[in-house]
Design a protein around this motif. Structure first.
Motif, PDB file in Angstrom:
ATOM      1  N   GLY A  31       0.786  -1.222   0.000  1.00  0.00           N
ATOM      2  CA  GLY A  31       0.000   0.000   0.000  1.00  0.00           C
ATOM      3  C   GLY A  31       0.819   1.274   0.000  1.00  0.00           C
ATOM      4  N   ILE A  32       2.138   1.160  -0.148  1.00  0.00           N
ATOM      5  CA  ILE A  32       3.037   2.317  -0.133  1.00  0.00           C
ATOM      6  C   ILE A  32       3.460   2.630  -1.562  1.00  0.00           C
ATOM      7  CG2 ILE A  32       5.208   3.238   0.757  1.00  0.00           C
ATOM      8  CD1 ILE A  32       4.979   0.950   2.909  1.00  0.00           C
ATOM      9  N   ASP A  33       3.312   3.883  -1.976  1.00  0.00           N
ATOM     10  CA  ASP A  33       3.717   4.280  -3.322  1.00  0.00           C
ATOM     11  C   ASP A  33       5.223   4.127  -3.499  1.00  0.00           C
ATOM     12  OD1 ASP A  33       1.177   4.894  -4.130  1.00  0.00           O
ATOM     13  OD2 ASP A  33       1.358   7.047  -3.829  1.00  0.00           O
ATOM     14  N   VAL A  34       5.608   3.556  -4.652  1.00  0.00           N
ATOM     15  CA  VAL A  34       7.022   3.467  -5.029  1.00  0.00           C
ATOM     16  C   VAL A  34       7.258   4.474  -6.147  1.00  0.00           C
ATOM     17  CG1 VAL A  34       8.856   2.011  -5.939  1.00  0.00           C
ATOM     18  CG2 VAL A  34       7.148   1.039  -4.380  1.00  0.00           C
ATOM     19  N   HIS A  88      12.639  -1.388   5.388  1.00  0.00           N
ATOM     20  CA  HIS A  88      12.406  -0.271   6.309  1.00  0.00           C
ATOM     21  C   HIS A  88      10.906  -0.006   6.449  1.00  0.00           C
ATOM     22  CE1 HIS A  88      16.560   0.869   6.756  1.00  0.00           C
ATOM     23  NE2 HIS A  88      16.717   1.237   5.504  1.00  0.00           N
ATOM     24  N   ALA A  89      10.242   0.089   5.290  1.00  0.00           N
ATOM     25  CA  ALA A  89       8.833   0.494   5.269  1.00  0.00           C
ATOM     26  C   ALA A  89       7.940  -0.522   5.972  1.00  0.00           C
ATOM     27  CB  ALA A  89       8.377   0.684   3.820  1.00  0.00           C
ATOM     28  N   VAL A  90       8.117  -1.793   5.662  1.00  0.00           N
ATOM     29  CA  VAL A  90       7.268  -2.833   6.248  1.00  0.00           C
ATOM     30  C   VAL A  90       7.509  -2.938   7.756  1.00  0.00           C
ATOM     31  CG1 VAL A  90       6.797  -5.309   6.271  1.00  0.00           C
ATOM     32  CG2 VAL A  90       7.055  -4.112   4.088  1.00  0.00           C
ATOM     33  N   THR A  91       8.758  -2.829   8.175  1.00  0.00           N
ATOM     34  CA  THR A  91       9.058  -2.861   9.607  1.00  0.00           C
ATOM     35  C   THR A  91       8.385  -1.692  10.325  1.00  0.00           C
ATOM     36  OG1 THR A  91      11.188  -3.920   9.176  1.00  0.00           O
ATOM     37  CG2 THR A  91      10.896  -2.881  11.330  1.00  0.00           C
ATOM     38  N   ALA A  92       8.462  -0.505   9.710  1.00  0.00           N
ATOM     39  CA  ALA A  92       7.815   0.665  10.310  1.00  0.00           C
ATOM     40  C   ALA A  92       6.311   0.457  10.419  1.00  0.00           C
ATOM     41  CB  ALA A  92       8.116   1.912   9.474  1.00  0.00           C
ATOM     42  N   GLN A  93       5.700  -0.081   9.377  1.00  0.00           N
ATOM     43  CA  GLN A  93       4.258  -0.337   9.417  1.00  0.00           C
ATOM     44  C   GLN A  93       3.908  -1.315  10.526  1.00  0.00           C
ATOM     45  OE1 GLN A  93       3.080  -1.576   5.443  1.00  0.00           O
ATOM     46  NE2 GLN A  93       2.298   0.460   4.991  1.00  0.00           N
ATOM     47  N   ARG A  94       4.685  -2.360  10.672  1.00  0.00           N
ATOM     48  CA  ARG A  94       4.389  -3.376  11.695  1.00  0.00           C
ATOM     49  C   ARG A  94       4.565  -2.828  13.108  1.00  0.00           C
ATOM     50  NH1 ARG A  94       6.601  -9.216   9.351  1.00  0.00           N
ATOM     51  NH2 ARG A  94       5.154  -9.285   7.561  1.00  0.00           N
ATOM     52  N   LEU A  95       5.362  -1.785  13.236  1.00  0.00           N
ATOM     53  CA  LEU A  95       5.531  -1.140  14.544  1.00  0.00           C
ATOM     54  C   LEU A  95       4.497  -0.048  14.775  1.00  0.00           C
ATOM     55  CD1 LEU A  95       9.433  -0.935  14.751  1.00  0.00           C
ATOM     56  CD2 LEU A  95       7.920  -2.414  16.079  1.00  0.00           C
ATOM     57  N   GLY A  96       3.577   0.114  13.816  1.00  0.00           N
ATOM     58  CA  GLY A  96       2.471   1.044  14.007  1.00  0.00           C
ATOM     59  C   GLY A  96       2.681   2.437  13.450  1.00  0.00           C
ATOM     60  N   ILE A 126      13.858  -0.338  12.746  1.00  0.00           N
ATOM     61  CA  ILE A 126      13.536   0.241  11.442  1.00  0.00           C
ATOM     62  C   ILE A 126      14.813   0.556  10.677  1.00  0.00           C
ATOM     63  CG2 ILE A 126      12.501   2.247  10.281  1.00  0.00           C
ATOM     64  CD1 ILE A 126      10.432   2.329  12.545  1.00  0.00           C
ATOM     65  N   ALA A 127      15.853   0.989  11.377  1.00  0.00           N
ATOM     66  CA  ALA A 127      17.109   1.343  10.715  1.00  0.00           C
ATOM     67  C   ALA A 127      17.932   0.121  10.328  1.00  0.00           C
ATOM     68  CB  ALA A 127      17.927   2.263  11.620  1.00  0.00           C
ATOM     69  N   VAL A 128      18.106  -0.826  11.248  1.00  0.00           N
ATOM     70  CA  VAL A 128      19.054  -1.913  11.024  1.00  0.00           C
ATOM     71  C   VAL A 128      18.566  -2.922   9.997  1.00  0.00           C
ATOM     72  CG1 VAL A 128      18.253  -3.594  12.762  1.00  0.00           C
ATOM     73  CG2 VAL A 128      20.718  -3.347  12.272  1.00  0.00           C
ATOM     74  N   VAL A 129      17.252  -3.032   9.808  1.00  0.00           N
ATOM     75  CA  VAL A 129      16.726  -4.055   8.907  1.00  0.00           C
ATOM     76  C   VAL A 129      17.134  -3.808   7.460  1.00  0.00           C
ATOM     77  CG1 VAL A 129      14.499  -2.911   8.441  1.00  0.00           C
ATOM     78  CG2 VAL A 129      14.638  -5.408   8.402  1.00  0.00           C
ATOM     79  N   GLY A 130      17.364  -2.538   7.081  1.00  0.00           N
ATOM     80  CA  GLY A 130      17.771  -2.235   5.704  1.00  0.00           C
ATOM     81  C   GLY A 130      19.138  -2.802   5.358  1.00  0.00           C
TER      82      GLY A 130
END
Length: 389
Positions: A31-34, A88-96, A126-130
């Motif tokens: 659901g995030i624009d690329v 980064h994006a998916v991790t951020a979404q999962r953290l709310g 969010i930072a380290v996962v990239g």
């Protein structure tokens, strides 16, 4: 360089922001624009031209198609960058947190996440996962390297392995705006409890990394025995400048946010007069002056707020017309985002104003009672005074 912006402080997602000029939407992930910028085509062309001679060595006689193959490699390489940013994006979404977009550009990619992290561990993950994703892609490519026979595919896998391992390692350098800088920020934040101090520390890490990169062409020949090429010097300058400006901006933003707690909406609110929508403007102004109210709000018969009278519109209305004009004619309707909690303060206040820019906002108590009207001009003045102090 791949890396996220700060994640959101807001619990609920904000409406999608308009696409930045010079960007093209190529799809969406979760659901995030690329998006890609026009600069991406420049770097894709450069990769194609740089890679073409190596392709010619592996597959002689391709002619113009060697440049096409180089462009395909650029696309594959940026797909791995996209995977880095998507993590980064998916991790951020999962953290709310809300994520606005992923943008691929000249130096890699950027994930736009609304606002700032709420906890050090959120910032860390969010930072380290990239970088971990890039290292995983690079490791997988190294494994495939030994399974694929010589040819263009093996050449592409070699390039993909090398690029992702370099991206993963470089992004773990502990300095903003790199992912490693955000990891350092999270660790210092967790240890000290001070997010702003952590940002300053990570910002200095980024500045030191920038200086080291800018100095690299000077020490390349003594260390490696090879003089730097013009491309080496240009890349060191461009990436070093990127790191320096990014680190400096992050440090300035941290100093700015240190002053935000002094901004509290309640004491800045103007005393408010409520009037019916059909009341003549002249009478509304007279009542406001009589009650020493600094703002006027129109209400329905049941007391529901309907709009905020614009101070600028009242000033622009000639005195001789005011008795014949209803107050609703100079009122801004109560739209979404124009009503704020009376206790809103600090970064939440700034985020609320930035999401829905307006000249005035209605402040309400927890039970729905009108407390007053907050003027953006008053917020700006209070911020300048806190900065001067």
């Amino acid at each position: 360089m791949p890396g996220p912006t700060d994640p959101a402080a807001a619990e609920r997602r904000t409406p999608p922001s308009p696409r930045a000029p010079g960007t093209l939407r190529i799809g969406s992930i979760a659901g995030i624009d690329v998006l890609i910028t026009s600069s991406w085509f420049i770097v894709a062309l450069l990769i194609s031209l740089t890679f073409a001679p190596r392709i010619e060595e592996v597959e002689p006689g391709l002619g113009f198609w060697k440049y096409v193959a180089g462009f395909v490699f650029a696309v594959v390489l940026y797909l791995s960058v996209l995977l880095h940013e998507a993590s980064h994006a998916v991790t951020a979404q999962r953290l709310g947190y809300g994520v606005t977009s992923i943008t691929l550009h000249f130096l890699g990619g950027m994930t736009e996440i609304d606002g700032a992290s709420r906890r050090p561990r959120h910032e860390f993950w969010i930072a380290v996962v990239g970088p971990l994703t890039s290292l995983a892609v690079g490791g997988a490519a190294v494994g495939l390297w030994f399974l694929v026979p010589d040819g263009l595919v093996r050449l592409a896998i070699q390039g993909l392995a090398g690029a992702n391992l370099v991206i993963g390692v470089l992004n773990l350098v502990p300095g903003l705006p790199l992912d490693g800088g955000r990891v350092l920020k999270a660790l210092v934040w967790g240890a000290s409890g001070n997010q702003h101090r952590a940002t300053i520390v990570a910002g200095w890490g980024g500045r030191l990394a920038a200086l080291a990169l800018l100095a690299w062409p000077l020490v390349q020949e003594p260390l490696l025995g090879e003089p730097p090429t013009v491309l080496d010097i240009v890349l060191a300058f461009v990436i070093g400048l990127f790191l320096w400006t990014g680190a400096t901006a992050a440090m300035a933003h941290a100093r700015l946010r240190q002053r935000l707690p002094a901004l509290v909406a309640r004491p800045l609110a103007r005393r408010t007069l409520t009037v019916p929508e059909d009341l003549p403007l002249a009478e509304a102004v007279r009542r406001a002056q009589e009650e020493q109210a600094g703002s006027i709000v129109t209400v329905a018969l049941d007391g529901t707020p309907r709009g905020i009278v614009s101070e600028a519109a009242v000033t622009a209305m000639p005195d001789d017309r005011r008795p014949w004009v209803p107050v609703s004619a100079v009122t801004r309707a109560m739209e979404e985002g124009l009503t704020l909690p009376a206790d809103v303060a600090g970064e939440d206040l700034i985020l609320a104003i930035s999401r829905r820019p307006a000249e005035e906002y209605l402040l309400v108590e927890a039970d729905g009672r009108i407390y007053g009207v907050l003027s953006t001009a008053d917020v700006d003045r209070a911020f300048r005074e806190s900065a001067a102090g």
